[in-house]
Write a protein that holds these residues in place. Structure first.
Motif, PDB file in Angstrom:
ATOM      1  N   LEU A  38       0.829  -1.204   0.000  1.00 52.43           N
ATOM      2  CA  LEU A  38       0.000   0.000   0.000  1.00 52.43           C
ATOM      3  C   LEU A  38       0.864   1.254   0.000  1.00 52.43           C
ATOM      4  O   LEU A  38       0.538   2.237  -0.666  1.00 52.43           O
ATOM      5  N   SER A  39       1.969   1.216   0.722  1.00 54.59           N
ATOM      6  CA  SER A  39       2.858   2.385   0.794  1.00 54.59           C
ATOM      7  C   SER A  39       3.557   2.643  -0.531  1.00 54.59           C
ATOM      8  O   SER A  39       3.927   3.779  -0.828  1.00 54.59           O
ATOM      9  N   ASN A  40       3.740   1.621  -1.314  1.00 54.75           N
ATOM     10  CA  ASN A  40       4.374   1.786  -2.622  1.00 54.75           C
ATOM     11  C   ASN A  40       3.380   2.174  -3.707  1.00 54.75           C
ATOM     12  O   ASN A  40       3.771   2.379  -4.860  1.00 54.75           O
ATOM     13  N   ARG A  41       2.108   2.262  -3.360  1.00 49.91           N
ATOM     14  CA  ARG A  41       1.078   2.650  -4.333  1.00 49.91           C
ATOM     15  C   ARG A  41       0.416   3.965  -3.952  1.00 49.91           C
ATOM     16  O   ARG A  41      -0.762   4.176  -4.196  1.00 49.91           O
ATOM     17  N   LEU A  42       1.172   4.868  -3.371  1.00 45.74           N
ATOM     18  CA  LEU A  42       0.619   6.173  -2.991  1.00 45.74           C
ATOM     19  C   LEU A  42       0.041   6.870  -4.208  1.00 45.74           C
ATOM     20  O   LEU A  42       0.546   6.738  -5.309  1.00 45.74           O
ATOM     21  N   GLY A  43      -1.003   7.613  -3.971  1.00 42.20           N
ATOM     22  CA  GLY A  43      -1.616   8.380  -5.061  1.00 42.20           C
ATOM     23  C   GLY A  43      -3.115   8.442  -4.913  1.00 42.20           C
ATOM     24  O   GLY A  43      -3.679   9.516  -4.719  1.00 42.20           O
ATOM     25  N   PRO A  44      -3.790   7.295  -4.997  1.00 42.13           N
ATOM     26  CA  PRO A  44      -5.255   7.345  -4.862  1.00 42.13           C
ATOM     27  C   PRO A  44      -5.677   7.806  -3.473  1.00 42.13           C
ATOM     28  O   PRO A  44      -4.917   7.664  -2.508  1.00 42.13           O
ATOM     29  N   PRO A  45      -6.887   8.331  -3.352  1.00 45.18           N
ATOM     30  CA  PRO A  45      -7.383   8.720  -2.027  1.00 45.18           C
ATOM     31  C   PRO A  45      -7.355   7.535  -1.058  1.00 45.18           C
ATOM     32  O   PRO A  45      -7.536   6.377  -1.455  1.00 45.18           O
ATOM     33  N   LEU A  46      -7.147   7.832   0.201  1.00 45.48           N
ATOM     34  CA  LEU A  46      -7.011   6.807   1.227  1.00 45.48           C
ATOM     35  C   LEU A  46      -8.217   5.875   1.279  1.00 45.48           C
ATOM     36  O   LEU A  46      -8.048   4.661   1.426  1.00 45.48           O
ATOM     37  N   ASP A  47      -9.416   6.410   1.153  1.00 46.24           N
ATOM     38  CA  ASP A  47     -10.591   5.535   1.228  1.00 46.24           C
ATOM     39  C   ASP A  47     -10.589   4.496   0.105  1.00 46.24           C
ATOM     40  O   ASP A  47     -10.991   3.349   0.317  1.00 46.24           O
ATOM     41  N   LEU A  48     -10.098   4.857  -1.063  1.00 44.81           N
ATOM     42  CA  LEU A  48     -10.008   3.887  -2.161  1.00 44.81           C
ATOM     43  C   LEU A  48      -8.943   2.829  -1.885  1.00 44.81           C
ATOM     44  O   LEU A  48      -9.107   1.666  -2.252  1.00 44.81           O
ATOM     45  N   MET A  49      -7.875   3.225  -1.227  1.00 47.20           N
ATOM     46  CA  MET A  49      -6.819   2.264  -0.898  1.00 47.20           C
ATOM     47  C   MET A  49      -7.270   1.298   0.197  1.00 47.20           C
ATOM     48  O   MET A  49      -6.883   0.127   0.207  1.00 47.20           O
ATOM     49  N   LEU A  50      -8.089   1.781   1.107  1.00 46.50           N
ATOM     50  CA  LEU A  50      -8.564   0.942   2.207  1.00 46.50           C
ATOM     51  C   LEU A  50      -9.785   0.108   1.839  1.00 46.50           C
ATOM     52  O   LEU A  50     -10.076  -0.897   2.508  1.00 46.50           O
ATOM     53  N   ALA A  51     -10.492   0.490   0.796  1.00 47.21           N
ATOM     54  CA  ALA A  51     -11.764  -0.155   0.432  1.00 47.21           C
ATOM     55  C   ALA A  51     -11.685  -1.676   0.275  1.00 47.21           C
ATOM     56  O   ALA A  51     -12.610  -2.362   0.707  1.00 47.21           O
ATOM     57  N   PRO A  52     -10.637  -2.234  -0.297  1.00 48.64           N
ATOM     58  CA  PRO A  52     -10.604  -3.698  -0.406  1.00 48.64           C
ATOM     59  C   PRO A  52     -10.460  -4.424   0.936  1.00 48.64           C
ATOM     60  O   PRO A  52     -10.660  -5.636   1.011  1.00 48.64           O
ATOM     61  N   HIS A  53     -10.138  -3.694   1.987  1.00 51.25           N
ATOM     62  CA  HIS A  53      -9.802  -4.331   3.261  1.00 51.25           C
ATOM     63  C   HIS A  53     -10.835  -4.112   4.359  1.00 51.25           C
ATOM     64  O   HIS A  53     -10.761  -4.763   5.408  1.00 51.25           O
ATOM     65  N   TYR A  54     -11.760  -3.194   4.148  1.00 49.84           N
ATOM     66  CA  TYR A  54     -12.730  -2.840   5.181  1.00 49.84           C
ATOM     67  C   TYR A  54     -14.114  -2.667   4.568  1.00 49.84           C
ATOM     68  O   TYR A  54     -14.242  -2.310   3.391  1.00 49.84           O
ATOM     69  N   PRO A  55     -15.168  -2.842   5.375  1.00 48.34           N
ATOM     70  CA  PRO A  55     -16.524  -2.573   4.881  1.00 48.34           C
ATOM     71  C   PRO A  55     -16.685  -1.088   4.519  1.00 48.34           C
ATOM     72  O   PRO A  55     -16.129  -0.209   5.197  1.00 48.34           O
ATOM     73  N   ALA A  56     -17.441  -0.824   3.490  1.00 48.46           N
ATOM     74  CA  ALA A  56     -17.626   0.541   2.990  1.00 48.46           C
ATOM     75  C   ALA A  56     -18.124   1.487   4.072  1.00 48.46           C
ATOM     76  O   ALA A  56     -17.689   2.645   4.142  1.00 48.46           O
ATOM     77  N   GLU A  57     -19.010   1.014   4.931  1.00 47.63           N
ATOM     78  CA  GLU A  57     -19.567   1.900   5.959  1.00 47.63           C
ATOM     79  C   GLU A  57     -18.531   2.296   7.020  1.00 47.63           C
ATOM     80  O   GLU A  57     -18.723   3.276   7.736  1.00 47.63           O
ATOM     81  N   ASP A  58     -17.434   1.561   7.101  1.00 48.16           N
ATOM     82  CA  ASP A  58     -16.384   1.890   8.069  1.00 48.16           C
ATOM     83  C   ASP A  58     -15.352   2.882   7.528  1.00 48.16           C
ATOM     84  O   ASP A  58     -14.566   3.442   8.295  1.00 48.16           O
ATOM     85  N   LEU A  59     -15.325   3.078   6.219  1.00 47.40           N
ATOM     86  CA  LEU A  59     -14.257   3.874   5.604  1.00 47.40           C
ATOM     87  C   LEU A  59     -14.170   5.313   6.110  1.00 47.40           C
ATOM     88  O   LEU A  59     -13.064   5.780   6.419  1.00 47.40           O
ATOM     89  N   PRO A  60     -15.262   6.056   6.215  1.00 43.47           N
ATOM     90  CA  PRO A  60     -15.117   7.441   6.706  1.00 43.47           C
ATOM     91  C   PRO A  60     -14.461   7.510   8.090  1.00 43.47           C
ATOM     92  O   PRO A  60     -13.583   8.347   8.333  1.00 43.47           O
ATOM     93  N   GLY A  61     -14.842   6.641   8.984  1.00 42.71           N
ATOM     94  CA  GLY A  61     -14.242   6.621  10.317  1.00 42.71           C
ATOM     95  C   GLY A  61     -12.783   6.206  10.290  1.00 42.71           C
ATOM     96  O   GLY A  61     -11.959   6.738  11.054  1.00 42.71           O
ATOM     97  N   LEU A  62     -12.443   5.266   9.423  1.00 45.64           N
ATOM     98  CA  LEU A  62     -11.054   4.822   9.299  1.00 45.64           C
ATOM     99  C   LEU A  62     -10.165   5.923   8.732  1.00 45.64           C
ATOM    100  O   LEU A  62      -9.030   6.104   9.188  1.00 45.64           O
ATOM    101  N   VAL A  63     -10.684   6.643   7.764  1.00 43.46           N
ATOM    102  CA  VAL A  63      -9.928   7.768   7.205  1.00 43.46           C
ATOM    103  C   VAL A  63      -9.700   8.815   8.294  1.00 43.46           C
ATOM    104  O   VAL A  63      -8.596   9.352   8.433  1.00 43.46           O
ATOM    105  N   ALA A  64     -10.715   9.079   9.089  1.00 47.92           N
ATOM    106  CA  ALA A  64     -10.577  10.048  10.182  1.00 47.92           C
ATOM    107  C   ALA A  64      -9.535   9.568  11.206  1.00 47.92           C
ATOM    108  O   ALA A  64      -8.723  10.364  11.695  1.00 47.92           O
ATOM    109  N   ARG A  65      -9.533   8.284  11.532  1.00 44.91           N
ATOM    110  CA  ARG A  65      -8.552   7.738  12.472  1.00 44.91           C
ATOM    111  C   ARG A  65      -7.136   7.851  11.896  1.00 44.91           C
ATOM    112  O   ARG A  65      -6.203   8.230  12.601  1.00 44.91           O
ATOM    113  N   PHE A  66      -6.987   7.505  10.624  1.00 52.37           N
ATOM    114  CA  PHE A  66      -5.675   7.603   9.970  1.00 52.37           C
ATOM    115  C   PHE A  66      -5.176   9.046  10.050  1.00 52.37           C
ATOM    116  O   PHE A  66      -4.031   9.294  10.424  1.00 52.37           O
ATOM    117  N   ARG A  67      -6.034   9.987   9.714  1.00 54.99           N
ATOM    118  CA  ARG A  67      -5.656  11.406   9.747  1.00 54.99           C
ATOM    119  C   ARG A  67      -5.282  11.848  11.158  1.00 54.99           C
ATOM    120  O   ARG A  67      -4.375  12.651  11.328  1.00 54.99           O
TER     121      ARG A  67
END
Length: 171
Positions: free
Chosen positions: A44-73
């Motif tokens: 994931l670190s070698n594929r920087l570029g797309p928005p974080l939610d798109l990078m996390l989407a394959p690994h987490y449920p869609a409804e969790d993404l906004p909260g995960l992005v907020a936690r990452f930030r």
């Protein structure tokens, strides 16, 4: 040669001016540990570029993404700023723009407050910073920032705070 008053040069932040892979990886590791999710942090670190939610989407449920992005930030300042360095020539490139009477604009897909922390920590002297812009939207930001020139400072600072003497715009 263009009129120096009109000279605006745009720079991408990640992987152009700075190498954010180590800090991104550190922050992503904290998020993975916090959520109990196994992430291929190196990939994931070698594929920087797309928005974080798109990078996390394959690994987490869609409804969790906004909260995960907020936690990452929220984790980012403590884990990503210190390990990030500039690429050779980053300071010289920004200095060259100023030496020729121009303005430099840094455009990034990164959350603007975190991008501003990088500029400050690494003493990268850009005139404007645009955050959370990805893909074709960057071209619109380059051109709107160039057209706005000095008016960016007065018309945009009320929406996004800037470093003193710097423009803050958000397309």
């Amino acid at each position: 040669m263009p009129d120096p008053a009109q000279l605006v040069v745009g720079f991408d932040l990640d992987m152009t001016l700075i190498d954010t892979r180590p800090g991104f990886a550190a922050t992503l590791s904290v998020l993975a540990e916090e959520t109990g999710t196994v992430l291929d942090v190196e990939d994931l670190s070698n594929r920087l570029g797309p928005p974080l939610d798109l990078m996390l989407a394959p690994h987490y449920p869609a409804e969790d993404l906004p909260g995960l992005v907020a936690r990452f930030r929220a984790h980012y300042p403590a884990h990503a700023i210190a390990p990030t360095g500039t690429f050779p020539g980053a300071h010289a490139a920004l200095d060259a723009v100023r030496r020729h009477g121009g303005r430099s604009v840094v455009v990034t897909g990164k959350y603007r407050p975190n991008a501003a922390l990088h500029l400050e920590a690494l003493d990268l002297d850009a005139d404007a910073l645009v955050g959370e812009v990805w893909g074709s939207a960057r071209a619109r930001c380059w051109s709107s920032t160039a057209r706005a020139s000095t008016s960016v400072t007065t018309s945009m600072t009320s929406r996004v705070p800037a470093r003193p003497g710097r423009s803050a715009c958000r397309c």
